[in-house]
Motif scaffolding. Structure first.
Motif, short mmCIF file in Angstrom:
data_model
loop_
_atom_site.label_atom_id
_atom_site.label_comp_id
_atom_site.label_asym_id
_atom_site.label_seq_id
_atom_site.Cartn_x
_atom_site.Cartn_y
_atom_site.Cartn_z
N UNK A 34 0.82 -1.21 0.00
CA UNK A 34 0.00 0.00 0.00
C UNK A 34 0.86 1.27 0.00
N UNK A 35 1.93 1.27 0.77
CA UNK A 35 2.73 2.48 0.87
C UNK A 35 3.43 2.81 -0.45
N UNK A 36 3.95 1.80 -1.14
CA UNK A 36 4.59 2.04 -2.43
C UNK A 36 3.56 2.46 -3.47
N UNK A 37 2.41 1.80 -3.47
CA UNK A 37 1.36 2.12 -4.45
C UNK A 37 0.85 3.54 -4.24
N UNK A 38 0.59 3.91 -2.99
CA UNK A 38 0.07 5.24 -2.69
C UNK A 38 1.09 6.33 -3.01
N UNK A 39 2.36 6.06 -2.74
CA UNK A 39 3.40 7.04 -3.04
C UNK A 39 3.50 7.28 -4.54
N UNK A 40 3.37 6.22 -5.33
CA UNK A 40 3.41 6.36 -6.78
C UNK A 40 2.24 7.16 -7.31
N UNK A 41 1.05 6.89 -6.78
CA UNK A 41 -0.14 7.62 -7.21
C UNK A 41 -0.03 9.10 -6.84
N UNK A 42 0.52 9.38 -5.66
CA UNK A 42 0.69 10.76 -5.23
C UNK A 42 1.65 11.51 -6.15
N UNK A 43 2.71 10.83 -6.57
CA UNK A 43 3.68 11.47 -7.46
C UNK A 43 3.04 11.88 -8.78
N UNK A 44 2.17 11.03 -9.31
CA UNK A 44 1.50 11.35 -10.57
C UNK A 44 0.52 12.51 -10.39
N UNK A 45 -0.21 12.50 -9.27
CA UNK A 45 -1.15 13.59 -8.98
C UNK A 45 -0.44 14.93 -8.92
N UNK A 46 0.71 14.95 -8.26
CA UNK A 46 1.48 16.19 -8.15
C UNK A 46 1.95 16.66 -9.52
N UNK A 47 2.35 15.74 -10.37
CA UNK A 47 2.81 16.11 -11.71
C UNK A 47 1.65 16.64 -12.56
N UNK A 48 0.47 16.09 -12.36
CA UNK A 48 -0.68 16.47 -13.18
C UNK A 48 -1.12 17.91 -12.95
N UNK A 49 -0.86 18.44 -11.76
CA UNK A 49 -1.29 19.80 -11.44
C UNK A 49 -0.12 20.78 -11.40
N UNK A 50 1.02 20.35 -11.89
CA UNK A 50 2.21 21.19 -11.84
C UNK A 50 2.02 22.44 -12.71
N UNK A 51 2.19 23.64 -12.16
CA UNK A 51 1.98 24.87 -12.94
C UNK A 51 3.16 25.13 -13.87
N UNK A 52 2.91 25.84 -14.94
CA UNK A 52 3.95 26.24 -15.89
C UNK A 52 4.18 27.73 -15.77
N UNK A 53 5.42 28.14 -15.57
CA UNK A 53 5.78 29.54 -15.38
C UNK A 53 6.37 30.08 -16.69
N UNK A 54 5.65 30.97 -17.35
CA UNK A 54 6.13 31.55 -18.61
C UNK A 54 6.46 33.03 -18.46
N UNK A 55 6.70 33.47 -17.23
CA UNK A 55 7.14 34.85 -17.01
C UNK A 55 8.58 35.01 -17.51
N UNK A 56 8.94 36.23 -17.88
CA UNK A 56 10.33 36.49 -18.23
C UNK A 56 11.18 36.40 -16.98
N UNK A 57 12.20 35.58 -17.03
CA UNK A 57 13.08 35.43 -15.88
C UNK A 57 13.90 36.70 -15.66
N UNK A 58 14.13 37.00 -14.41
CA UNK A 58 15.02 38.11 -14.08
C UNK A 58 16.46 37.61 -13.95
N UNK A 59 16.61 36.40 -13.41
CA UNK A 59 17.93 35.84 -13.13
C UNK A 59 18.02 34.41 -13.66
N UNK A 60 19.25 34.00 -13.95
CA UNK A 60 19.53 32.60 -14.29
C UNK A 60 20.79 32.16 -13.55
N UNK A 61 20.69 31.01 -12.90
CA UNK A 61 21.87 30.38 -12.29
C UNK A 61 22.06 29.03 -12.96
N UNK A 62 23.23 28.84 -13.55
CA UNK A 62 23.58 27.57 -14.17
C UNK A 62 24.61 26.86 -13.30
N UNK A 63 24.23 25.73 -12.73
CA UNK A 63 25.15 24.90 -11.96
C UNK A 63 25.68 23.80 -12.86
#
Length: 494
Positions: A34-63
């Motif tokens: 149950x714990x593995x199954x629920x964790x997997x389902x939660x990960x997909x739910x979080x990805x499904x509602x992930x917002x997209x940010x299309x604002x112009x960036x002020x800064x960029x950091x490249x590591x």
């Protein structure tokens, strides 16, 4: 490249590492269905509602984790977790939780397996080029000055300076080394770090060494902050550490560039800098590369400290900033066949990214984490979960180390080639052997220096336009993602 010899003196990080070599592993929580199954389902739910940010960036950091291939990420993740008393596998490096990830192809235009000069040039200019060359056209012959400046590529930092942004570099390698040099310099040979390295042809045709180019205005007023190693390339010959033949002291020239410029050589002086009243900051903390994290004393700052100071310096700019941060010694640890050196510097990079995330507004700052190339570093052998990452392979249902066909145990970590190659009969390794700070995991092919690997590397992204990081891409596309996020070339042209 020289083989790496880690100091045998026990310091904090090495002491922590030694605790990982014990034969017993952390007790494991296998979880439930149950714990593995629920964790997997939660990960997909979080990805499904992930917002997209299309604002112009002020800064960029490249590591850039120099040489931080996929196997290095996995082993570094486990090391970081085991240092926290966990089994390790369940851990995530700070940037591995970024919402967007891609694979990046690293080849140079003339090399199937690349070097850092060609790859860093692709990241910073949007154009793939030759192995060993910094920001020169792919048609330009390597190490030939004639014609090089006529077709030189324009790095992101130049556009940033033209657009009124602040710029900076941080590296644990020499600041004239390939990856940091690609931010500000042009050179048909990465070897031309100081004027003494310039051949007669280069001098005749007007090429300049990389160190002196760090003082250039690069399209604006020049770098606001530069922190790392490589002091010898900035000082005149005859001064003890200096290698310059022209008699110039570039640290003094940096100070003379602005009445509020500052120069420091150790962690204590860096901590004392009055950032609010400092316009330009140069820190050179070693005559060559900075120390490995696994051997670092209290004279040199760690990568997170340098990153913090750099961000504080650059945040003063109303026009935003571009910062490149390199964990340069991951690469050198691998070249020397020292997984310990490479992986502790990987953990140090994770810490630096975490510090940056604490300091910036991710709604206006794009953070990218990637590698320039990989290494021939392997992690294998069916060790049980929680097995010490630097230890001997012991299987999931075994109490003693697994034996190879020659009747001897072997480590989880190894190399396809390098200075750790065995000549003659393989030694019967013990826990005491692998606890030695200078221990080199076994390599197959004997070479003076372990080599780069040619497989893809990972790219992680968070912030404005981070969603453009997806799929498998050519390495030069990374520049264009940063350019798009900042609307940079258009702004620079206005």
């Amino acid at each position: 490249m020289k083989n790496i010899q880690l100091r045998s003196v026990a310091i904090a990080t090495t002491a922590l590492a030694t605790s990982l070599f014990a034969a017993s592993a952390v007790a494991q929580d296998t979880g439930t269905t149950e714990s593995w199954f629920d964790a997997g389902a939660k990960a997909v739910t979080e990805r499904a509602v992930r917002p997209v940010n299309t604002k112009q960036a002020k800064n960029v950091i490249l590591f850039v984790g120099d040489g931080m291939g996929i196997s290095t990420l996995t082993a570094g993740r486990i090391l970081e977790g085991q240092l926290q008393g966990k089994s390790g596998e369940e851990n995530y490096l700070s940037f591995e939780r970024f919402p967007y990830t891609a694979l990046v192809k690293t080849y140079n235009v003339d090399a199937q397996v690349p070097d850092s000069a060609g790859t860093a040039s692709a990241l910073n200019t949007g154009v793939k080029t030759r192995i060993g060359a910094i920001n020169t056209a792919p048609t330009q012959p390597n190490a030939q000055c004639a014609g090089a400046m006529d077709t030189a590529l324009t790095p992101l930092a130049y556009y940033a300076e033209q657009a009124g942004m602040a710029t900076g570099i941080v590296s644990t390698a020499r600041l004239t080394h390939a990856t940091p040099a690609a931010v500000y310099a042009h050179s048909p040979s990465r070897q031309w770090e100081n004027d003494g390295e310039l051949p007669e042809e280069a001098v005749t045709n007007g090429c300049r060494d990389i160190a002196q180019q760090m003082l250039d205005p690069i399209g604006g007023n020049g770098l606001e902050v530069a922190l790392g190693g490589g002091r010898s390339n900035f000082l005149p010959d005859g001064t003890g550490e200096g290698r310059r033949k022209d008699g110039r002291d570039l640290t003094k020239e940096w100070l003379a560039s602005d009445s509020r410029a500052a120069y420091v050589e150790n962690e204590q002086r860096l901590a004392q800098i009055d950032i609010a009243n400092t316009s330009r900051l140069l820190g050179l903390f070693d005559k060559s590369h900075m120390q490995f994290e696994a051997q670092r004393g209290d004279e040199q700052p760690d990568l997170a400290e340098m990153t913090e100071v750099a961000i504080k310096m650059l945040q003063k700019s109303d026009g935003g900033y571009y910062l490149m941060v390199e964990a340069g010694r991951i690469d050198h640890g691998h070249h020397g066949g020292s997984a310990k050196a490479a992986l502790f510097d990987t953990v140090a990079l994770s810490k630096a990214v975490r510090k940056a995330m604490e300091m910036v507004d991710l709604d206006e700052t794009l953070i990218l984490v990637t590698a320039d190339h990989s290494h021939v570093f392997t992690m294998a052998g069916y060790p049980k979960r929680g097995n010490p990452i630097f230890g001997l392979v012991t299987g999931p249902y075994e109490t003693e180390p697994t034996l190879a066909e020659d009747g001897k145990p072997y480590t989880t970590l190894a190399y396809q080639n390098g200075p750790g190659a065995v000549k003659g009969e393989r030694k019967h390794l013990t826990e005491e052997d692998i606890a030695d700070p200078m221990f080199k995991p076994q390599a197959l092919v004997p070479t003076r220096s372990e080599t780069h690997g040619g497989e893809d590397v990972a790219l992680f992204a968070i912030g404005p336009w981070a969603h453009l990081v997806s799929g498998t891409m050519e390495q030069n596309v990374v520049f264009h993602i940063m350019d798009k996020a900042l609307n940079l070339r258009k702004r620079a042209a206005d």
